[in-house]
Enzyme design. Sequence first.
Site, PDB file in Angstrom:
ATOM      1  N   ASP A 172      44.940  41.617  27.508  1.00  0.00           N
ATOM      2  CA  ASP A 172      45.753  40.433  27.261  1.00  0.00           C
ATOM      3  C   ASP A 172      46.002  40.296  25.754  1.00  0.00           C
ATOM      4  O   ASP A 172      45.051  40.158  24.975  1.00  0.00           O
ATOM      5  CB  ASP A 172      45.000  39.203  27.783  1.00  0.00           C
ATOM      6  CG  ASP A 172      45.883  38.001  27.984  1.00  0.00           C
ATOM      7  OD1 ASP A 172      47.071  38.079  27.649  1.00  0.00           O
ATOM      8  OD2 ASP A 172      45.386  36.982  28.482  1.00  0.00           O
ATOM      9  N   ASP A 173      47.273  40.369  25.341  1.00  0.00           N
ATOM     10  CA  ASP A 173      47.662  40.181  23.933  1.00  0.00           C
ATOM     11  C   ASP A 173      47.161  41.300  23.021  1.00  0.00           C
ATOM     12  O   ASP A 173      46.936  41.073  21.833  1.00  0.00           O
ATOM     13  CB  ASP A 173      47.161  38.840  23.387  1.00  0.00           C
ATOM     14  CG  ASP A 173      47.931  37.656  23.946  1.00  0.00           C
ATOM     15  OD1 ASP A 173      48.765  37.859  24.836  1.00  0.00           O
ATOM     16  OD2 ASP A 173      47.683  36.523  23.497  1.00  0.00           O
TER      17      ASP A 173
ATOM     18  N   CYS B 112      52.732  36.971  29.079  1.00  0.00           N
ATOM     19  CA  CYS B 112      51.781  37.488  30.065  1.00  0.00           C
ATOM     20  C   CYS B 112      52.187  37.319  31.523  1.00  0.00           C
ATOM     21  O   CYS B 112      52.210  38.292  32.271  1.00  0.00           O
ATOM     22  CB  CYS B 112      50.395  36.904  29.810  1.00  0.00           C
ATOM     23  SG  CYS B 112      50.358  35.141  29.564  1.00  0.00           S
TER      24      CYS B 112
ATOM     25  N   ARG C 268      52.919  40.445  34.125  1.00  0.00           N
ATOM     26  CA  ARG C 268      52.035  40.679  35.266  1.00  0.00           C
ATOM     27  C   ARG C 268      52.825  40.705  36.573  1.00  0.00           C
ATOM     28  O   ARG C 268      52.533  41.500  37.475  1.00  0.00           O
ATOM     29  CB  ARG C 268      50.938  39.619  35.290  1.00  0.00           C
ATOM     30  CG  ARG C 268      49.954  39.796  34.167  1.00  0.00           C
ATOM     31  CD  ARG C 268      49.109  38.568  33.850  1.00  0.00           C
ATOM     32  NE  ARG C 268      48.496  38.774  32.562  1.00  0.00           N
ATOM     33  CZ  ARG C 268      47.303  39.367  32.381  1.00  0.00           C
ATOM     34  NH1 ARG C 268      46.611  39.764  33.423  1.00  0.00           N
ATOM     35  NH2 ARG C 268      46.820  39.555  31.170  1.00  0.00           N
TER      36      ARG C 268
ATOM     37  N   LYS D 243      41.680  37.845  34.809  1.00  0.00           N
ATOM     38  CA  LYS D 243      42.815  36.936  34.649  1.00  0.00           C
ATOM     39  C   LYS D 243      43.844  37.148  35.750  1.00  0.00           C
ATOM     40  O   LYS D 243      44.243  38.269  36.029  1.00  0.00           O
ATOM     41  CB  LYS D 243      43.449  37.154  33.275  1.00  0.00           C
ATOM     42  CG  LYS D 243      44.734  36.365  33.046  1.00  0.00           C
ATOM     43  CD  LYS D 243      45.230  36.479  31.616  1.00  0.00           C
ATOM     44  CE  LYS D 243      46.596  35.829  31.448  1.00  0.00           C
ATOM     45  NZ  LYS D 243      47.038  35.764  30.049  1.00  0.00           N
TER      46      LYS D 243
ATOM     47  N   HIS E  23      42.983  37.839  24.451  1.00  0.00           N
ATOM     48  CA  HIS E  23      43.668  36.562  24.252  1.00  0.00           C
ATOM     49  C   HIS E  23      42.717  35.599  23.534  1.00  0.00           C
ATOM     50  O   HIS E  23      41.512  35.609  23.763  1.00  0.00           O
ATOM     51  CB  HIS E  23      44.062  35.996  25.613  1.00  0.00           C
ATOM     52  CG  HIS E  23      45.073  34.891  25.558  1.00  0.00           C
ATOM     53  ND1 HIS E  23      44.796  33.656  25.007  1.00  0.00           N
ATOM     54  CD2 HIS E  23      46.359  34.828  25.994  1.00  0.00           C
ATOM     55  CE1 HIS E  23      45.865  32.886  25.109  1.00  0.00           C
ATOM     56  NE2 HIS E  23      46.831  33.569  25.696  1.00  0.00           N
TER      57      HIS E  23
ATOM     58  N   ASP F 111      49.467  43.504  28.411  1.00  0.00           N
ATOM     59  CA  ASP F 111      50.573  42.745  28.988  1.00  0.00           C
ATOM     60  C   ASP F 111      51.681  42.462  27.989  1.00  0.00           C
ATOM     61  O   ASP F 111      52.837  42.272  28.368  1.00  0.00           O
ATOM     62  CB  ASP F 111      50.070  41.444  29.626  1.00  0.00           C
ATOM     63  CG  ASP F 111      49.366  40.506  28.655  1.00  0.00           C
ATOM     64  OD1 ASP F 111      49.223  40.838  27.466  1.00  0.00           O
ATOM     65  OD2 ASP F 111      48.959  39.406  29.094  1.00  0.00           O
ATOM     66  N   ASN F 112      51.368  42.380  26.711  1.00  0.00           N
ATOM     67  CA  ASN F 112      52.378  42.164  25.663  1.00  0.00           C
ATOM     68  C   ASN F 112      51.742  42.486  24.325  1.00  0.00           C
ATOM     69  O   ASN F 112      50.550  42.827  24.246  1.00  0.00           O
ATOM     70  CB  ASN F 112      52.919  40.727  25.674  1.00  0.00           C
ATOM     71  CG  ASN F 112      51.857  39.652  25.751  1.00  0.00           C
ATOM     72  OD1 ASN F 112      51.730  38.947  26.753  1.00  0.00           O
ATOM     73  ND2 ASN F 112      51.077  39.513  24.692  1.00  0.00           N
TER      74      ASN F 112
ATOM     75  N   LYS G   4      54.039  39.037  19.951  1.00  0.00           N
ATOM     76  CA  LYS G   4      54.171  38.477  21.299  1.00  0.00           C
ATOM     77  C   LYS G   4      55.250  37.405  21.309  1.00  0.00           C
ATOM     78  O   LYS G   4      55.401  36.657  20.348  1.00  0.00           O
ATOM     79  CB  LYS G   4      52.818  37.868  21.689  1.00  0.00           C
ATOM     80  CG  LYS G   4      52.799  36.980  22.917  1.00  0.00           C
ATOM     81  CD  LYS G   4      51.416  36.339  23.057  1.00  0.00           C
ATOM     82  CE  LYS G   4      51.364  35.356  24.212  1.00  0.00           C
ATOM     83  NZ  LYS G   4      50.008  34.748  24.350  1.00  0.00           N
TER      84      LYS G   4
END
Length: 774
Positions: A50-51, A88, A92, A146, A241, A351-352, A416
């Site tokens: 995540d991130d 995100c 996803r 998540k 994240h 995710d990004n 992001k």
Amino acid sequence: MTPPPHGPRRDPYAGFPGRVGRTFADSEPAWPDRRTPPAGAPNIVLVYLDDMGFSDIGPFGAEVPTPTLDALAADGIRLTNYHTVPLCSPSRAALLTGCNPHRVGYAMVANADPGFPGYGMEIAPDFPTLAETLHGAGYATYAVGKWHLSRDAASSAADDRANWPLQKGFDQYYGVLEGLTNLFHPHQLVRDNTPLDIDAFPDGYYYTDDITDQAISMVKSLRAHDTEKPFFLYYAHNAVHAPLQAKPADLQRHRGRYTAGWDELRRTRFNRQLADGLFPPGTELPPRNAEDGLDVGPWDELRQEEQELFARYMEAYAAMVDNVDQNLARLLDTLRDLNELDNTIVVFTSDNGGSGEGGAEGSRSYFSRFAHHPHLPADWPADVERDPDLIGGPRSLVHYPRGWAMASNTPFRLYKRHTYAGGVRVPFLLSWPAGLPRAAGDDGIRHAYQYVTDVAPTLLELAGVTREDAVQEQDGASFAAVLADPAAAGTHTEQYCEMTGNRSYYRDGHKLVTLHRPGDPYDDGEWRLYDIRTDPTELYDLSAERPDLVKELAAAWEEAAWRNGVFPLPDASGALARRGPSEQRLTHSVTLLAGTPELERYRSSRLIALRSWTATVELSAPGYADGDAGVLLSHGDQGGGYSLYAEDGRLHFAYNAYGALHTTDAGPLPPGTRRIELVATAERGLRWRFTLTVDGTPRATPAPVHQLIGMAPLQGISIGVDRKSPVSWPLHERHGVFRYTGNLHSVTYTPGPPGPDAPEEIARALRAAAAAFE
């Protein structure tokens, strides 16, 4: 007797409605059609960060020790030109369905519901997820970590759970439905379809360790019951994240690593990337991000105390990455012990891109920095000062300055949320020793353009599984051929992208892109054109030289936008921030009886957010008695919250303003006290003025404080206890969760009118002004 071939179950009595007394010997057994996976089907482990920026792991240039990922890269495949969606939930949705996010209904994160089709935040049944397809083919399917594909308003125990993991194809789930959480004290863990009622976590608890333990347990249990059935594990980390939190030992291992700053870190990472052949010769490292509001200053011009503070943030981030690698090693060791690692596809990606949400200075109070409101007052506490030694621990919810996000995204521009490469170009690593062994001389690096929607069809092809025909067509295309052959051409030749008004369109090596400012008009002057084959870092704008191509790609973007449900685009009206009328029920008064499990975060927030409100504590007869003590109500945690508690015969009110603790002594509680009221009055400037009364007698009126908005309070409302992360750390050190010992009957929350800074009041004022002008 030899059993017949498996086939559909049939009725042996068809045509004989009156026949009775039939015996087993009179009929053939009919086994149901139990789907079996293809012979030798691989396990699939999809590791989703995540991130995480492009350069944050060793195989993509990082100095962070990631030996597990290094080993996977040594025998696996690295995609250097893999693109995702810059936020995100949309990424996803695209990952798990193989379809463009707006088509699926995720134009934005699942914390919105303005009513437009692209913002539905629900995966419709005709968009089967990767888990549903694999499950239908005989796979066991597991998810940990998540989720963030359920609307926040649909994440409570009262919801129909239609978009929870088990309803989207997973046999088991353990994790957090929200987009972020406290890694030491997760605010709401869910197992399968049930939110867990947890008072406190054990000493040494850490969420990344926990979800890994759960994943390992799922795999071990499967193998104890079935030695052959393949599994799909969606291993979706909340790391990295914000809030950035890491275990003490991991923090210590990175102490002092980042004193040279972000400029030097970018240079060293970029040099490693060039040496590894991740980019073609001649690729240039862009200057520091300079766009207004997104800019990064030179590290050498920071004061020494700023450098020391900022370095601590990056140490916490690196420690989180380090811990993810350690936990992946534990999972892969389990597969190795089961002799299944070689026939397991392991995918690792993000995710990004890295997040610039920490601002220029970062923050030790993430939820105050993360607050989005058009009327934040000048004295808004974007960073609550803390002891630097607390950074990364359970008492501080931090985010790093955007200079580190720029370094995370090396060598790309921006962050992001942006459709420039810093927001959408992330690491992608795939390993499958048994099915994709590398040929001699193949370095495993692939430069073909691929997109997040391609992952699902690729994994299905590798597994030998086909989707049903009677479902929505996927937008992605399998790149299995690219994985097998370094000379193979990419399979994804065109792609639109949109996020919060930022747009891009890719076709055959050229990329048209915008950096949109909220409220600005959408016009052709926003477009920039790059040839990312020779200019992957998007430095040289070709729009003036190729106006015909700009026009052609802009038209292609608009056509794709209409086809995929992108419109309406965000503007300054706030229309996309609106909520549906069904959410009004969440603002109705509620009485919580003693023993009620913690109220879910979003439901709790609707009772107090941007409005006046009252919390009424009712004590059962004979009421308060000498010696009674404990928390009467609590809402929130170390990132922001409030609590009422009785201690040593006195009533206390604790208010945690994004990390700054204010405690009010409201005086003694006389025996027989039956009712305590906490009244919050919303005032202009995003403030609350509190009044405390005991059996109708005013006791205290503390000085006004900034309201808790956005994601604060993160933990929901509890009565009679302060669960998990405490509102008041000093009280927690004295008493732990401090469960109330007296006769607490109930707590009633009564929402009052919206405050002057509530969106509906701002909109009402604007309408009145417009009417007066007309």
